[in-house]
Write an enzyme that holds these catalytic residues in place. Sequence first.
Site, PDB file in Angstrom:
ATOM      1  N   GLU A   1       0.851  -1.185   0.000  1.00 18.03           N
ATOM      2  CA  GLU A   1       0.000   0.000   0.000  1.00 18.03           C
ATOM      3  C   GLU A   1       0.885   1.232   0.000  1.00 18.03           C
ATOM      4  O   GLU A   1       1.858   1.310   0.756  1.00 18.03           O
ATOM      5  CB  GLU A   1      -0.907   0.011   1.229  1.00 18.03           C
ATOM      6  CG  GLU A   1      -1.750   1.285   1.384  1.00 18.03           C
ATOM      7  CD  GLU A   1      -2.636   1.261   2.621  1.00 18.03           C
ATOM      8  OE1 GLU A   1      -3.049   0.153   3.027  1.00 18.03           O
ATOM      9  OE2 GLU A   1      -2.891   2.340   3.192  1.00 18.03           O
TER      10      GLU A   1
ATOM     11  N   GLU B   1      -2.675  11.202   3.441  1.00 20.87           N
ATOM     12  CA  GLU B   1      -3.720  10.991   4.426  1.00 20.87           C
ATOM     13  C   GLU B   1      -3.688  12.174   5.384  1.00 20.87           C
ATOM     14  O   GLU B   1      -2.616  12.585   5.825  1.00 20.87           O
ATOM     15  CB  GLU B   1      -3.498   9.712   5.228  1.00 20.87           C
ATOM     16  CG  GLU B   1      -3.636   8.430   4.440  1.00 20.87           C
ATOM     17  CD  GLU B   1      -3.524   7.226   5.353  1.00 20.87           C
ATOM     18  OE1 GLU B   1      -4.537   6.550   5.574  1.00 20.87           O
ATOM     19  OE2 GLU B   1      -2.406   6.975   5.847  1.00 20.87           O
TER      20      GLU B   1
END
Length: 278
Positions: free
Chosen positions: A154, A159
């Site tokens: 990932e 974020e």
Amino acid sequence: MTTIISSGLLSCVDDEGTSAGTQLNLQLLFEDNFDGAAGESINTDNWNFDIGTGSNGWGNQELQYYTDRPENISLDGNGHMVITARRESYLGSQFTSARINTKDKVEQKYGRFEARIKMPGGRGVWPAFWMLGSVIETTPDNDPATLQWPFVGEIDISEIRGQEPYRTNAALHGPGYSGGGAITGNYDLVNDRFDAGFHTYATEWNPGFIDFFIDDIRYLRFSRDDIPEDGEWVFDDHSFFMLLNVAVGGSFVGFPVDQTPLPQTMVVDYVRIYDLGN
């Protein structure tokens, strides 16, 4: 003027602050400019909708129910795609939002992955622009563990914890370094916030290392040398696909409070993939 403070927790590039593309022959491979009339849905030739709650596979103690309703995701008629997180009772959840991905439609191994976004904010709001290995499978009864998260890898391009709207976070997750043990770094804006305007978020993924950018300024590099001794670098093994979502609550941001301003919107101007030409 916006000032960037970089605080990568592992290796930072030697030429930190280099602009993207100065030594690269970028070739555009894919773009979605989200053109269309206000209220229209996104182009499903490019994107899939994830529908449901955390029990459908994304977990993290998130509170929202992801839908494909125009109330949660649609074009705005001005060349933007808008994901809207709402406080409302819906199929047993207290919040709704949207999450989309390009699995089996737009996948790429190596390259520059870029999006221009105005992020949402507010305590307990968790927007993300990220990538997953395209070989991922989510049915453990039918597939070996190596085809499940985090073994496929990932890449978190951005974020944001809504209660820290000045900071964006980058991360790599893989076997031996995932969840709370991921390889992480972040950067801060001084006298600015990511929910106050558009910024360009990008990663340039090369064999053996991955660079991270904000507004075409490189601030962080993760390489094969940064993973723990018992970990495995899985970022040269297969293509990846992209995801965009706004979660509400979850282990990364905590719970929203009554004062959290909702609805909150992620406004996406474009998404692009370039070949790096190297």
